[in-house]
Design a protein around this motif. Structure first.
Motif, PDB file in Angstrom:
ATOM      1  N   THR A   1      19.446 -28.498  24.078  1.00  0.00           N
ATOM      2  CA  THR A   1      18.955 -27.301  23.654  1.00  0.00           C
ATOM      3  C   THR A   1      17.543 -27.301  24.045  1.00  0.00           C
ATOM      4  OG1 THR A   1      18.434 -26.292  21.400  1.00  0.00           O
ATOM      5  CG2 THR A   1      18.680 -28.759  21.592  1.00  0.00           C
ATOM      6  N   MET A   2      16.978 -26.098  24.055  1.00  0.00           N
ATOM      7  CA  MET A   2      15.604 -25.864  24.101  1.00  0.00           C
ATOM      8  C   MET A   2      15.095 -25.629  22.617  1.00  0.00           C
ATOM      9  SD  MET A   2      14.709 -26.051  27.486  1.00  0.00           S
ATOM     10  CE  MET A   2      13.304 -25.108  27.380  1.00  0.00           C
ATOM     11  N   GLY A   3      15.637 -25.872  21.553  1.00  0.00           N
ATOM     12  CA  GLY A   3      15.093 -25.928  20.365  1.00  0.00           C
ATOM     13  C   GLY A   3      15.840 -24.790  19.646  1.00  0.00           C
ATOM     14  N   ALA A   4      14.889 -24.342  18.539  1.00  0.00           N
ATOM     15  CA  ALA A   4      15.404 -23.176  17.584  1.00  0.00           C
ATOM     16  C   ALA A   4      14.264 -22.202  17.357  1.00  0.00           C
ATOM     17  CB  ALA A   4      16.152 -23.718  16.613  1.00  0.00           C
ATOM     18  N   VAL A   5      14.296 -21.079  16.955  1.00  0.00           N
ATOM     19  CA  VAL A   5      13.207 -20.220  16.507  1.00  0.00           C
ATOM     20  C   VAL A   5      13.777 -19.470  15.425  1.00  0.00           C
ATOM     21  CG1 VAL A   5      12.198 -20.103  18.899  1.00  0.00           C
ATOM     22  CG2 VAL A   5      14.145 -18.512  18.117  1.00  0.00           C
ATOM     23  N   ILE A   6      12.511 -18.528  14.562  1.00  0.00           N
ATOM     24  CA  ILE A   6      13.208 -17.577  13.714  1.00  0.00           C
ATOM     25  C   ILE A   6      12.144 -16.517  13.949  1.00  0.00           C
ATOM     26  CG2 ILE A   6      13.956 -18.972  11.726  1.00  0.00           C
ATOM     27  CD1 ILE A   6      11.350 -18.500  10.426  1.00  0.00           C
ATOM     28  N   LYS A   7      12.566 -15.293  13.611  1.00  0.00           N
ATOM     29  CA  LYS A   7      11.846 -14.128  14.083  1.00  0.00           C
ATOM     30  C   LYS A   7      11.427 -13.563  12.969  1.00  0.00           C
ATOM     31  CE  LYS A   7      12.025  -9.841  16.521  1.00  0.00           C
ATOM     32  NZ  LYS A   7      12.951  -8.770  17.343  1.00  0.00           N
ATOM     33  N   MET A   8       9.964 -13.318  12.957  1.00  0.00           N
ATOM     34  CA  MET A   8       9.319 -12.879  11.825  1.00  0.00           C
ATOM     35  C   MET A   8       9.165 -11.128  11.831  1.00  0.00           C
ATOM     36  SD  MET A   8       8.382 -15.522  10.228  1.00  0.00           S
ATOM     37  CE  MET A   8       7.482 -15.011   8.899  1.00  0.00           C
ATOM     38  N   LYS A   9      10.017 -10.446  11.086  1.00  0.00           N
ATOM     39  CA  LYS A   9      10.013  -9.065  11.111  1.00  0.00           C
ATOM     40  C   LYS A   9       8.849  -8.488  10.291  1.00  0.00           C
ATOM     41  CE  LYS A   9      14.978  -9.009  12.045  1.00  0.00           C
ATOM     42  NZ  LYS A   9      16.010  -8.607  11.651  1.00  0.00           N
ATOM     43  N   GLY A  10       8.466  -8.978   9.089  1.00  0.00           N
ATOM     44  CA  GLY A  10       7.516  -8.527   8.297  1.00  0.00           C
ATOM     45  C   GLY A  10       6.220  -8.792   8.748  1.00  0.00           C
ATOM     46  N   ARG A  11       5.016  -8.227   8.215  1.00  0.00           N
ATOM     47  CA  ARG A  11       3.623  -8.540   8.276  1.00  0.00           C
ATOM     48  C   ARG A  11       3.301  -9.824   7.196  1.00  0.00           C
ATOM     49  NH1 ARG A  11      -0.463  -5.879  10.101  1.00  0.00           N
ATOM     50  NH2 ARG A  11      -1.366  -7.692   9.789  1.00  0.00           N
ATOM     51  N   ILE A  12       2.591 -10.461   7.603  1.00  0.00           N
ATOM     52  CA  ILE A  12       1.973 -11.550   6.546  1.00  0.00           C
ATOM     53  C   ILE A  12       1.026 -11.039   5.548  1.00  0.00           C
ATOM     54  CG2 ILE A  12       1.286 -13.813   6.657  1.00  0.00           C
ATOM     55  CD1 ILE A  12       3.713 -13.675   8.341  1.00  0.00           C
ATOM     56  N   PRO A  13       1.212 -11.110   4.406  1.00  0.00           N
ATOM     57  CA  PRO A  13       0.451 -10.731   3.431  1.00  0.00           C
ATOM     58  C   PRO A  13      -1.046 -11.192   3.620  1.00  0.00           C
ATOM     59  CG  PRO A  13       2.380 -11.358   2.302  1.00  0.00           C
ATOM     60  CD  PRO A  13       2.564 -12.034   3.663  1.00  0.00           C
ATOM     61  N   ASP A  14      -1.274 -12.610   3.541  1.00  0.00           N
ATOM     62  CA  ASP A  14      -2.729 -13.023   3.459  1.00  0.00           C
ATOM     63  C   ASP A  14      -2.636 -14.478   4.150  1.00  0.00           C
ATOM     64  OD1 ASP A  14      -1.278 -14.845   1.618  1.00  0.00           O
ATOM     65  OD2 ASP A  14      -1.942 -13.519  -0.133  1.00  0.00           O
ATOM     66  N   ARG A  15      -3.663 -15.250   4.065  1.00  0.00           N
ATOM     67  CA  ARG A  15      -3.781 -16.446   4.823  1.00  0.00           C
ATOM     68  C   ARG A  15      -2.957 -17.665   4.107  1.00  0.00           C
ATOM     69  NH1 ARG A  15      -9.918 -18.298   6.606  1.00  0.00           N
ATOM     70  NH2 ARG A  15     -10.814 -16.147   7.107  1.00  0.00           N
ATOM     71  N   LYS A  16      -2.931 -17.404   2.755  1.00  0.00           N
ATOM     72  CA  LYS A  16      -2.064 -18.290   2.138  1.00  0.00           C
ATOM     73  C   LYS A  16      -0.596 -18.457   2.681  1.00  0.00           C
ATOM     74  CE  LYS A  16      -5.008 -18.350  -2.031  1.00  0.00           C
ATOM     75  NZ  LYS A  16      -4.935 -18.071  -3.606  1.00  0.00           N
ATOM     76  N   ALA A  17       0.050 -17.165   2.779  1.00  0.00           N
ATOM     77  CA  ALA A  17       1.327 -17.052   3.080  1.00  0.00           C
ATOM     78  C   ALA A  17       1.295 -17.540   4.645  1.00  0.00           C
ATOM     79  CB  ALA A  17       1.682 -15.539   3.159  1.00  0.00           C
ATOM     80  N   LEU A  18       0.376 -17.308   5.584  1.00  0.00           N
ATOM     81  CA  LEU A  18       0.488 -17.607   6.684  1.00  0.00           C
ATOM     82  C   LEU A  18       0.705 -18.992   6.964  1.00  0.00           C
ATOM     83  CD1 LEU A  18       0.476 -16.898   9.857  1.00  0.00           C
ATOM     84  CD2 LEU A  18      -1.904 -16.774   9.604  1.00  0.00           C
ATOM     85  N   PHE A  19      -0.332 -19.729   6.072  1.00  0.00           N
ATOM     86  CA  PHE A  19      -0.408 -21.128   6.226  1.00  0.00           C
ATOM     87  C   PHE A  19       0.969 -22.018   5.563  1.00  0.00           C
ATOM     88  CE2 PHE A  19      -1.177 -25.068   4.207  1.00  0.00           C
ATOM     89  CZ  PHE A  19      -1.952 -25.885   4.874  1.00  0.00           C
TER      90      PHE A  19
END
Length: 366
Positions: A164-182
């Protein structure tokens, strides 16, 4: 919808007046369209309208259509819509490829008369898929926690050394703030690393397998974290005349993936963390990553005189890092500061990532 008719589901027009002067609204299927003229910069506009549409159940973007500015609001959802067949199919295919990759690691024999004999390599497949899957599920769970739309993990089946070359998820929505991104960025490496530690500890207690090159690899070189686990459990990473159980390789894969994902550039987990921790100063850090990878490869080749085959990986990732740095990281809507606790967790995560690093991951049989 008639001109200036209030949308039935979206924010009222008056709520947008301070940043976007609406002169027409329409419905396009499930989408709401607000035509108008921005009276502030795009960044200020987004910070104002995004929470209004989010509270109404929509993701909003500012677009230009035939010369007109329009806020396009699409229904948002963080739940599953039916059976995720594509995820299921890719996962099943990856089970097959990792089972067959395990044949060589175990030195097993698979007969065409008994194709199910490949199932004897299931511990290797379970170790690799378990570590990678838990890493991506960490991202997914935290995305759901912050109400950000994301897909389930997509496994990537490739008939390679690990299947395998790994696994990924796709983010479809915007990130609300830095806390959520972190939180979304850090959850994957920490979850995957915890799984890798457990898998490695278990694998070191299992019976070694017969020695010999695997896929042309003479030996895997172990990072400090695996060496620490072996020392703590009294296990031998180089059993006489044999190789460690392939389950340990699953832990090795998890740690190697953790290190690569924590490179602080672009859309990698490390890029998300540094963007959340440093804000726009992340660009300076990201610009140094390709140079660091090329420098590492050059040092190993010219100073340590390591064979080119064994370090091609770092030149390859240097090229990838250039593309990732150019594309840039995810940008949160609200660019506020992180608290001291998250900053400390971020620093600890990068330290753990360094413990998963080894300059020459593997050597080849020439």
């Amino acid at each position: 919808m008639d001109e200036f008719e209030e949308p039935r589901a979206g924010p009222p027009i008056y709520a947008l007046r301070s940043v976007f002067r609406v002169y027409e609204t329409h419905r396009e299927g499930d989408r709401l369209l607000y035509y108008g003229d921005p009276i502030v910069s795009p960044d200020v506009l987004e910070r104002h309208v995004w929470p209004l549409f989010r509270d109404a159940g929509y993701e909003v973007t500012l677009q230009v259509r035939t010369g007109e500015h329009v806020l396009v609001a699409e229904p948002r959802s963080t739940g599953l819509d039916g059976v995720p067949w594509k995820n299921v199919v890719f996962a099943l295919l990856t089970v097959v490829t990792t089972l067959f990759a395990g044949v060589e690691w175990y030195g097993a024999t698979v007969s065409l008369d008994d194709p199910l004999s490949v199932l004897q390599t299931w511990p290797f497949a379970a170790a690799v898929l378990g570590v990678l899957g838990i890493h991506e599920l960490g991202h997914y769970v935290m995305s759901r926690h912050h109400d950000v739309n994301a897909t389930l993990p997509y496994f990537i089946p490739v008939p390679t050394i690990f299947g395998t070359m790994g696994a990924v998820i796709k983010m479809k929505g915007r990130i609300p703030d830095r806390k959520a991104l972190f939180d979304i960025g850090v959850a994957g490496p920490l979850a995957g690393l915890a799984a890798a530690i457990v898998v490695t500890a278990i694998g070191l207690q299992l019976e070694p397998v017969a020695a010999g090159p695997v896929y042309g690899i003479g030996e895997l070189n172990y990072p400090p974290l695996i060496r620490f686990i072996a020392a703590s459990t009294g296990a031998d990473l180089n059993p006489p005349g044999a190789r460690v159980n392939p389950v340990v390789v699953g832990g090795w894969v998890g740690m190697f993936v953790t290190f690569l994902n924590l490179l602080p550039v672009g859309q990698l987990d490390g890029g998300h963390l540094v963007r959340a921790m440093l804000g726009e100063r992340q660009e300076t850090v990201a610009a140094m990553v390709p140079a660091g990878l090329f420098g590492l490869g050059g040092y190993l080749l010219l100073v340590q005189e390591v064979e080119l085959q064994a370090i091609t990986l770092w030149f390859f990732w240097g090229l990838i890092a250039i593309g990732l740095a150019y594309a840039g990281p995810a940008t949160p809507v609200l660019d506020d500061e992180l608290g001291a606790r998250r900053m400390a967790v971020g620093v600890l995560t990068f330290v753990l990532g360094l413990l998963c690093f080894t300059p020459v991951p593997f050597t080849f049989v020439i």
